[in-house]
Design a protein around this motif. Structure first.
Motif, PDB file in Angstrom:
ATOM      1  N   PRO A 723       0.813  -1.225   0.000  1.00  0.00           N
ATOM      2  CA  PRO A 723       0.000   0.000   0.000  1.00  0.00           C
ATOM      3  C   PRO A 723       0.846   1.273   0.000  1.00  0.00           C
ATOM      4  CG  PRO A 723      -0.880  -1.576   1.573  1.00  0.00           C
ATOM      5  CD  PRO A 723       0.445  -2.114   1.117  1.00  0.00           C
ATOM      6  N   ILE A 724       1.967   1.239   0.696  1.00  0.00           N
ATOM      7  CA  ILE A 724       2.856   2.412   0.690  1.00  0.00           C
ATOM      8  C   ILE A 724       3.434   2.624  -0.707  1.00  0.00           C
ATOM      9  CG2 ILE A 724       5.001   3.365   1.620  1.00  0.00           C
ATOM     10  CD1 ILE A 724       4.431   1.832   4.204  1.00  0.00           C
ATOM     11  N   ALA A 725       3.868   1.519  -1.359  1.00  0.00           N
ATOM     12  CA  ALA A 725       4.419   1.628  -2.714  1.00  0.00           C
ATOM     13  C   ALA A 725       3.380   2.171  -3.683  1.00  0.00           C
ATOM     14  CB  ALA A 725       4.912   0.255  -3.180  1.00  0.00           C
ATOM     15  N   GLU A 726       2.134   1.712  -3.541  1.00  0.00           N
ATOM     16  CA  GLU A 726       1.069   2.215  -4.411  1.00  0.00           C
ATOM     17  C   GLU A 726       0.818   3.697  -4.168  1.00  0.00           C
ATOM     18  OE1 GLU A 726      -3.632   1.297  -5.508  1.00  0.00           O
ATOM     19  OE2 GLU A 726      -2.513  -0.022  -4.174  1.00  0.00           O
ATOM     20  N   ARG A 727       0.876   4.106  -2.919  1.00  0.00           N
ATOM     21  CA  ARG A 727       0.641   5.515  -2.591  1.00  0.00           C
ATOM     22  C   ARG A 727       1.747   6.410  -3.162  1.00  0.00           C
ATOM     23  NH1 ARG A 727      -2.554   7.785   1.477  1.00  0.00           N
ATOM     24  NH2 ARG A 727      -2.498  10.065   1.278  1.00  0.00           N
ATOM     25  N   LEU A 728       2.992   5.917  -3.156  1.00  0.00           N
ATOM     26  CA  LEU A 728       4.120   6.722  -3.620  1.00  0.00           C
ATOM     27  C   LEU A 728       4.317   6.652  -5.129  1.00  0.00           C
ATOM     28  CD1 LEU A 728       6.724   5.854  -0.829  1.00  0.00           C
ATOM     29  CD2 LEU A 728       5.262   7.883  -0.989  1.00  0.00           C
ATOM     30  N   ALA A 729       3.707   5.661  -5.783  1.00  0.00           N
ATOM     31  CA  ALA A 729       3.897   5.491  -7.225  1.00  0.00           C
ATOM     32  C   ALA A 729       3.236   6.630  -7.997  1.00  0.00           C
ATOM     33  CB  ALA A 729       3.319   4.152  -7.667  1.00  0.00           C
ATOM     34  N   PRO A 730       3.791   7.014  -9.133  1.00  0.00           N
ATOM     35  CA  PRO A 730       3.152   8.034  -9.983  1.00  0.00           C
ATOM     36  C   PRO A 730       1.755   7.577 -10.409  1.00  0.00           C
ATOM     37  CG  PRO A 730       5.397   7.563 -10.717  1.00  0.00           C
ATOM     38  CD  PRO A 730       5.059   6.531  -9.696  1.00  0.00           C
ATOM     39  N   PRO A 731       0.828   8.511 -10.599  1.00  0.00           N
ATOM     40  CA  PRO A 731      -0.553   8.133 -10.949  1.00  0.00           C
ATOM     41  C   PRO A 731      -0.653   7.237 -12.172  1.00  0.00           C
ATOM     42  CG  PRO A 731      -0.432  10.457 -10.361  1.00  0.00           C
ATOM     43  CD  PRO A 731       0.977   9.964 -10.414  1.00  0.00           C
ATOM     44  N   ASN A 732       0.217   7.436 -13.171  1.00  0.00           N
ATOM     45  CA  ASN A 732       0.112   6.623 -14.389  1.00  0.00           C
ATOM     46  C   ASN A 732       0.585   5.188 -14.192  1.00  0.00           C
ATOM     47  OD1 ASN A 732       2.741   7.558 -14.004  1.00  0.00           O
ATOM     48  ND2 ASN A 732       3.236   7.414 -16.183  1.00  0.00           N
ATOM     49  N   LEU A 733       1.265   4.920 -13.041  1.00  0.00           N
ATOM     50  CA  LEU A 733       1.724   3.562 -12.762  1.00  0.00           C
ATOM     51  C   LEU A 733       0.818   2.828 -11.780  1.00  0.00           C
ATOM     52  CD1 LEU A 733       5.601   4.027 -12.438  1.00  0.00           C
ATOM     53  CD2 LEU A 733       4.311   3.161 -14.398  1.00  0.00           C
ATOM     54  N   ARG A 734      -0.025   3.553 -11.078  1.00  0.00           N
ATOM     55  CA  ARG A 734      -0.836   2.909 -10.038  1.00  0.00           C
ATOM     56  C   ARG A 734      -1.784   1.867 -10.607  1.00  0.00           C
ATOM     57  NH1 ARG A 734      -2.409   8.312  -6.525  1.00  0.00           N
ATOM     58  NH2 ARG A 734      -0.287   8.714  -5.764  1.00  0.00           N
ATOM     59  N   LYS A 735      -2.271   2.099 -11.829  1.00  0.00           N
ATOM     60  CA  LYS A 735      -3.208   1.133 -12.406  1.00  0.00           C
ATOM     61  C   LYS A 735      -2.545  -0.202 -12.707  1.00  0.00           C
ATOM     62  CE  LYS A 735      -2.578   2.954 -17.104  1.00  0.00           C
ATOM     63  NZ  LYS A 735      -3.289   3.544 -18.272  1.00  0.00           N
ATOM     64  N   PHE A 736      -1.207  -0.212 -12.730  1.00  0.00           N
ATOM     65  CA  PHE A 736      -0.496  -1.456 -12.972  1.00  0.00           C
ATOM     66  C   PHE A 736      -0.078  -2.148 -11.678  1.00  0.00           C
ATOM     67  CE2 PHE A 736       0.411   1.204 -16.744  1.00  0.00           C
ATOM     68  CZ  PHE A 736      -0.162   0.402 -17.715  1.00  0.00           C
ATOM     69  N   MET A 737      -0.301  -1.486 -10.547  1.00  0.00           N
ATOM     70  CA  MET A 737       0.032  -2.106  -9.267  1.00  0.00           C
ATOM     71  C   MET A 737      -0.985  -3.198  -8.948  1.00  0.00           C
ATOM     72  SD  MET A 737       2.734  -0.553  -7.912  1.00  0.00           S
ATOM     73  CE  MET A 737       2.590  -0.793  -6.147  1.00  0.00           C
ATOM     74  N   PRO A 738      -0.561  -4.307  -8.347  1.00  0.00           N
ATOM     75  CA  PRO A 738      -1.522  -5.372  -8.008  1.00  0.00           C
ATOM     76  C   PRO A 738      -2.446  -4.942  -6.878  1.00  0.00           C
ATOM     77  CG  PRO A 738       0.626  -5.863  -7.068  1.00  0.00           C
ATOM     78  CD  PRO A 738       0.814  -4.642  -7.932  1.00  0.00           C
ATOM     79  N   SER A 739      -3.593  -5.575  -6.819  1.00  0.00           N
ATOM     80  CA  SER A 739      -4.508  -5.372  -5.694  1.00  0.00           C
ATOM     81  C   SER A 739      -3.989  -6.178  -4.501  1.00  0.00           C
ATOM     82  CB  SER A 739      -5.917  -5.843  -6.070  1.00  0.00           C
ATOM     83  OG  SER A 739      -6.719  -5.989  -4.924  1.00  0.00           O
TER      84      SER A 739
END
Length: 808
Positions: A723-739
């Motif tokens: 969750p921390i990595a998803e929060r810090l990731a750029p918006p265009n990369l968040r959709k590629f982060m796993p649930s």
């Protein structure tokens, strides 16, 4: 004069869309201005609450039956929506239109009452209270029919427990509704499907009618698929259905096993759950939740089944197979060539005893076990022949002929295999524990030499044995050549979900804090905030409700389950935490990990209340029932949110529903399961899982294999970091982060569920590439129809089986 037709729901195609990066405040403004219609039509009415209450009471019986039979409970909302619509229109027709049609919001309110009555009150009665019955020691010579359910747990305990945990779920849903539905806007697929179903039933515009047709086709397909997937438990109870399927000779299998990974496991065993489940409901849920969640599920599950589990299974085999397989081979070999089962039985028993002695095991123990298994098998075979002869006489047909010599030899071989399987598990355990047994004997002798009393020496021996015994990672089915992974994997998966949910809350503490804020002036919070505060359930309602519920639950735990007061308070606090976890899993994947939430509490109480099996089960029941209740009720609140319902009125409907459900489910439980004998006539997959975990964990957390403890810690780290990595990731990369929730949930449920989700999501990917316009238009209506259709038919079949079972 007939009553005027109520206003239809707003057409979602006419509602402007939100930007993907909308703030919570913008989402609230959009909803209150374009979706909310709680002031345009009736919602919380007496007829809606009474209709929902009685439908929920009916469905509670069905869910109790299915939990006992297949370990699964079904959602209530969609079934209640359709039944209510049909019943009320029949009432209107019968009265010549003298009463008005229910509005769409009345129907949504009715569904909230039905869900609270039919699902949130009884999901753990069959598991927790059933496990307490199974754990009751039966005195020697007392038949199981004399062990009364109400003697083990008094009715007043069941009533208070059911009412308080159900209400706890209603109140705990207050803050989670605003966070997960208003602001995060999690899909909650069943809630979305219920909203689409109601929109279709009340449709007015041309596009809404087109979507309604899509939903109807999906509904029909779901009904057909669900009916053709009818379970053996229902067919065994409902004779006319069994005769029908015997006539058509076609059923959709519950699952289709896939053996691609068998070669990775010792002896080419099959990992249970690695299969395809042709469920319209699961595939449709994948169509709604989308590829990100579904891909996370299937990849995480493949990591478990294809990488982690084979390595741990190889570790188990080194310890277990050398004991189990020689005993099985000896039993099977001894029966080869025997003239009949009666001639084979003594040979098999002797072979088992010889094999046990050769392995260094207790010969007398295995001789007795083999004799008991052989007698049972022969008794069951004789009973089957007698029943077949009796059925033939009853039907006016000649009695079945005596079996041929070849058939008797085959029966003898089956007896040998069956006896070998019956004793293989004990042989595997005893052989793997031979070093621990020898160490315990040495410790006993050393204690006696030091002058210890026999009791003290025995305690010393037991302590050494518990420390050194082998704890297998998986459950091995020696006869079926399969392995069950989820008993081990649920610990790591649950840790991921729990810590990911806690970290998500920590990262969004500001939006969560709004859930507890009261109604302030428009000048202080703004006009939109004031309007939202006027319709949302105030956070102080949760406080006012949870104080008496907490007192009642702590008192009940002390009085009925011998739980200390501080442990009782911890159980209630943890119920809030686990309800957040379960609700997030439901919101993202439409799957509520009730069992996993209960296991977390059982693990915690293995430390807080060791050796207290009642406390272990009670704490798990509190967590599981409140978690399942809040998660299911959030599905209804999602329906209301999409339709523009008033959340306060939905809350009140849910509150009343718990009382309806308690009035129904408690007497139904004691009528359906009056004795231990009747309880054990059911399959009890979920109940026996609770019983098994309670037996193990009351001895302490040390009963878990070291690999499971390691998985707990690794899962906690993964749950915090992602969750921390998803929060810090750029918006265009968040959709590629796993649930993250899906990653954990994949280790709690079998691969076949994850695979069905992925198939549904992949269907939508392909559909979108072929025609984005039709996919955007019909995806949710068709998926909603599939969910509604399978839910309706499975619920109907369960109700039918319940009624037939109660009439026997």
């Amino acid at each position: 004069m007939s009553s005027p037709t109520p206003l239809p729901p707003r057409d979602p195609s006419l509602i402007p869309s939100l930007p993907p990066d909308a703030t919570p405040e913008q989402k609230d403004q959009h909803w209150i201005e374009h979706v909310y219609q709680g002031d345009r039509m009736p919602q919380l009415t007496v007829r809606a609450v009474i209709m929902g209450g009685f439908l929920g009471m009916l469905m509670s019986a069905a869910n109790l039956y299915t939990t006992l039979s297949i370990g699964w409970a079904f959602g209530i909302a969609i079934t209640a929506c359709v039944l209510s619509f049909v019943i009320w229109n029949f009432v209107r027709f019968s009265l010549g239109g003298k009463v008005s049609q229910m509005t769409v919001l009345e129907n949504a309110c009715m569904a909230s009452t039905a869900s609270a009555a039919g699902y949130s009150t009884g999901s753990t009665i069959a598991t927790m209270f059933g496990a307490l019955v199974l754990l009751k020691e039966v005195p020697e010579g007392v038949p199981l029919s004399e062990i009364k359910t109400w003697d083990i747990t008094a009715p007043w305990i069941v009533i208070i427990f059911t009412l308080c945990t159900g209400l706890m779920g209603v109140f705990l849903a207050i803050p989670m509704k605003r966070q997960m539905i208003n602001h995060e806007q999690l899909p909650f697929p069943t809630g979305t499907a219920a909203a689409e179903t109601l929109r279709s039933l009340y449709s007015a515009s041309a596009e809404a009618v087109q979507k309604a047709y899509g939903l109807v086709w999906g509904l029909v397909a779901g009904l057909v698929i669900g009916f053709l997937r009818v379970g053996d438990d229902v067919l065994d109870s409902v004779g006319f259905l069994k005769r029908f399927f015997d006539f058509i000779r076609f059923r959709i299998p519950a699952e289709i096993e896939m053996h691609a990974l068998d070669r990775l496991y010792p002896g080419h065993r099959h990992a249970a759950g690695f299969a395809f489940e042709p469920s319209a409901l699961l595939i449709a849920a994948g169509m709604i939740v989308g590829m990100r969640t579904s891909l996370s599920l299937v990849l995480s599950s493949l990591l478990l089944y294809g990488v982690v589990a084979p390595r741990l299974a190889a570790m188990d085999e080194q310890h277990l197979a050398r004991g189990a397989e020689p005993v099985m081979v000896a039993a099977e070999s001894a029966a080869l060539g025997a003239a009949d089962p009666a001639a084979a039985a003594p040979l098999v028993i002797a072979a088992v005893a010889d094999a046990a002695r050769t392995l260094g095991l207790d010969e007398a123990k295995f001789r007795a076990a083999a004799e008991k298994a052989a007698n049972r098998i022969m008794r069951e075979a004789e009973q089957s022949r007698a029943e077949a002869a009796q059925a033939a006489v009853k039907a006016g047909q000649p009695a079945p002929p005596d079996p041929s010599a070849e058939a008797l030899r085959e029966a003898a071989e089956r007896l040998g295999r069956s006896v070998g399987v019956a004793v293989a598990g004990a042989a595997a355990t005893d052989f793997s524990n031979l070093p621990a047994t020898r160490a315990a004997a040495e410790a006993r002798e050393a204690a006696i030499r030091k002058g210890a009393s026999p009791d003290e020496a025995e305690k010393a021996a037991n302590a050494v044995f518990e420390e050194k015994k082998y704890r297998p990672n998986f459950i091995w089915d020696w006869g079926g050549h399969s392995i069950i992974l989820t008993r081990w994997s649920l610990w790591g998966g649950t840790a991921v979900m729990v810590f990911a949910s806690l970290m998500s809350v920590a990262l969004q503490w500001k939006t969560l804090a709004r859930a507890f804020s009261g109604i302030r002036s428009a000048g202080e919070r703004g006009d939109i905030a004031a309007k939202m505060a006027a319709v949302e359930v105030p956070g102080k309602w949760m406080v006012l409700g949870m104080v008496p519920i907490t007192i009642a639950m702590v008192w009940l735990q002390i009085q009925a389950f011998s739980v200390s007061w501080y442990a009782g308070i911890i159980a209630v606090i943890m119920s809030f935490v686990l309800s957040m976890v379960a609700s997030r899993a439901t919101g993202e994947t439409d799957t509520t990990p009730i069992g996993a939430m209960g296991k977390v509490m059982q693990l915690l109480f293995a430390v807080l209340a060791p050796q207290n099996v009642n406390a272990n089960l009670a704490s798990a029941g509190i967590a599981a029932n409140s978690a399942s209740s809040s998660a299911d009720l959030l599905q209804d609140l999602k329906t209301g949110y999409l339709l523009g319902a008033n959340p306060r009125k939905q809350f009140i409907a849910q509150f009343f529903g718990v009382f309806f459900g308690t009035v129904a489910i408690v007497p139904i439980w004691f009528l359906m399961v009056p004795t231990r004998e009747k309880l054990e006539s059911f399959a009890l997959p979920a109940t026996r899982a609770w019983e098994a975990v309670a037996r193990v964990l009351t001895k302490g957390i040390g009963e878990l294999p070291q690999s499971a403890v390691a998985a707990l810690f690794i899962g906690a780290i993964v749950g915090c970091v992602l969750p921390i990595a998803e929060r810090l990731a750029p918006p265009n990369l968040r959709k590629f982060m796993p649930s993250v929730t899906a990653l954990g949930l994949a280790w709690v449920m079998p691969f076949q569920n994850c695979f069905s989700f992925f198939i549904g999501a992949y269907i939508i990917v392909l559909w979108t590439r072929l025609s984005r316009r039709t996919a955007d238009k019909y995806n949710v209506p068709i998926a909603s129809g599939l969910i509604a259709g399978e839910s309706l038919i499975l619920s109907g079949l369960a109700i039918t089986a319940t009624v037939v079972g109660l009439m026997k």
